[in-house]
Every structure is written in C-alpha cells, then in structure tokens.
Design a protein around this motif. Structure first.
Motif, PDB file in Angstrom:
ATOM      1  N   ARG A  10       0.875  -1.180   0.000  1.00  0.00           N
ATOM      2  CA  ARG A  10       0.000   0.000   0.000  1.00  0.00           C
ATOM      3  C   ARG A  10       0.905   1.221   0.000  1.00  0.00           C
ATOM      4  NH1 ARG A  10      -5.291   0.723   1.245  1.00  0.00           N
ATOM      5  NH2 ARG A  10      -5.463  -1.408   2.027  1.00  0.00           N
ATOM      6  N   GLU A  44      -1.277  -0.921  -4.130  1.00  0.00           N
ATOM      7  CA  GLU A  44      -2.382   0.015  -3.921  1.00  0.00           C
ATOM      8  C   GLU A  44      -1.797   1.408  -4.029  1.00  0.00           C
ATOM      9  OE1 GLU A  44      -5.888  -0.242  -4.164  1.00  0.00           O
ATOM     10  OE2 GLU A  44      -5.601  -1.826  -2.658  1.00  0.00           O
ATOM     11  N   THR A  46      -3.274   4.337  -4.385  1.00  0.00           N
ATOM     12  CA  THR A  46      -3.995   5.309  -3.569  1.00  0.00           C
ATOM     13  C   THR A  46      -4.316   4.616  -2.257  1.00  0.00           C
ATOM     14  OG1 THR A  46      -4.942   6.305  -5.547  1.00  0.00           O
ATOM     15  CG2 THR A  46      -6.005   6.835  -3.450  1.00  0.00           C
ATOM     16  N   THR A  48      -6.023   4.999   0.262  1.00  0.00           N
ATOM     17  CA  THR A  48      -7.371   4.954   0.818  1.00  0.00           C
ATOM     18  C   THR A  48      -8.310   4.051   0.015  1.00  0.00           C
ATOM     19  OG1 THR A  48      -7.963   6.923  -0.444  1.00  0.00           O
ATOM     20  CG2 THR A  48      -7.205   7.255   1.839  1.00  0.00           C
ATOM     21  N   ARG A  49      -7.815   3.418  -1.004  1.00  0.00           N
ATOM     22  CA  ARG A  49      -8.645   2.546  -1.852  1.00  0.00           C
ATOM     23  C   ARG A  49      -8.305   1.086  -1.614  1.00  0.00           C
ATOM     24  NH1 ARG A  49      -9.464   5.948  -7.166  1.00  0.00           N
ATOM     25  NH2 ARG A  49     -10.396   7.745  -6.144  1.00  0.00           N
ATOM     26  N   THR A  51      -8.672  -1.299  -4.452  1.00  0.00           N
ATOM     27  CA  THR A  51      -8.715  -1.921  -5.771  1.00  0.00           C
ATOM     28  C   THR A  51      -7.693  -3.046  -5.888  1.00  0.00           C
ATOM     29  OG1 THR A  51      -9.413   0.199  -6.693  1.00  0.00           O
ATOM     30  CG2 THR A  51      -8.614  -1.451  -8.246  1.00  0.00           C
TER      31      THR A  51
END
Length: 111
Positions: A10, A44, A46, A48-49, A51
C-alpha cells in the motif's frame, strides 16, 4: 514445485516511487528466501482505496494461492488493531497465511 505467494504493498503517505520499488524488492527477497514463487506484487497506489486488495484476493482464489506477503503490518492498515483485523480478513478470504517481510529482514527468519 514451490508454492505461490503474492505480494501486496500500500503506497502509504510519504512513500515515493523509490520507496515502493524498494518494498517490492523486499517482498521478492522474502519470497526467494522462503522458497516461494512470486508471480506478482499488487500495489495500492492510492492508500485509501482497495482496488489492488480486491484484485489480490481474486488472484489468490483463482490460482488457489494460500500465501500473501506484505512489507509490514502498516500496509494492511496504519492502525494496529485494524491491521490485525485486516490480516485476519485476508487470511480468511484466501484460506491461508499473511506474512510480514519486515520480520524476515529484521531477524533473518519468518514470523
């Protein structure tokens, strides 16, 4: 044949492209040291996502991969208690184990 393991990173606040590349390298070193085959590291971009998280779980289910490695617990969630919950959620989803590469880098052994 060695078992598969997927990686997950992340892009936490403050991490640059070089940091992400280093973390991906740490994951690759962990996989090799532990005797896994690492087909992909999901990133990841971003923080805060989710996906990449969802793609990771899908890939694990599709390939029946039961192992995932992350650089450290913060890559699951920056709050320790939520990270533990995320770790358990991921382990349940893949019916397997989440490994922390930082433990191997620090101690030279898997935790």
């Amino acid at each position: 044949m060695n078992p598969l393991i997927y990686g997950y990173v992340r892009a936490l606040p403050g991490l640059g492209v070089e940091d992400i590349d280093r973390l991906r390298g740490d994951i690759a070193a962990f996989a090799q040291h532990q005797g896994f085959v690492l087909p992909h590291v999901f990133t990841e971009h971003t923080w805060t996502r989710v996906t990449a998280w969802e793609a990771l779980v899908t890939a694990c289910r599709w390939t029946r991969t039961r192992n995932v490695v992350v650089p450290s617990w913060q890559h699951l969630n920056t709050q320790r208690s939520l990270s533990t919950t995320a770790q358990q959620t991921l382990q349940d989803a893949i019916r397997g184990q989440v490994w922390f590469a930082s433990a191997v880098i620090r101690t030279g052994e898997a935790s």
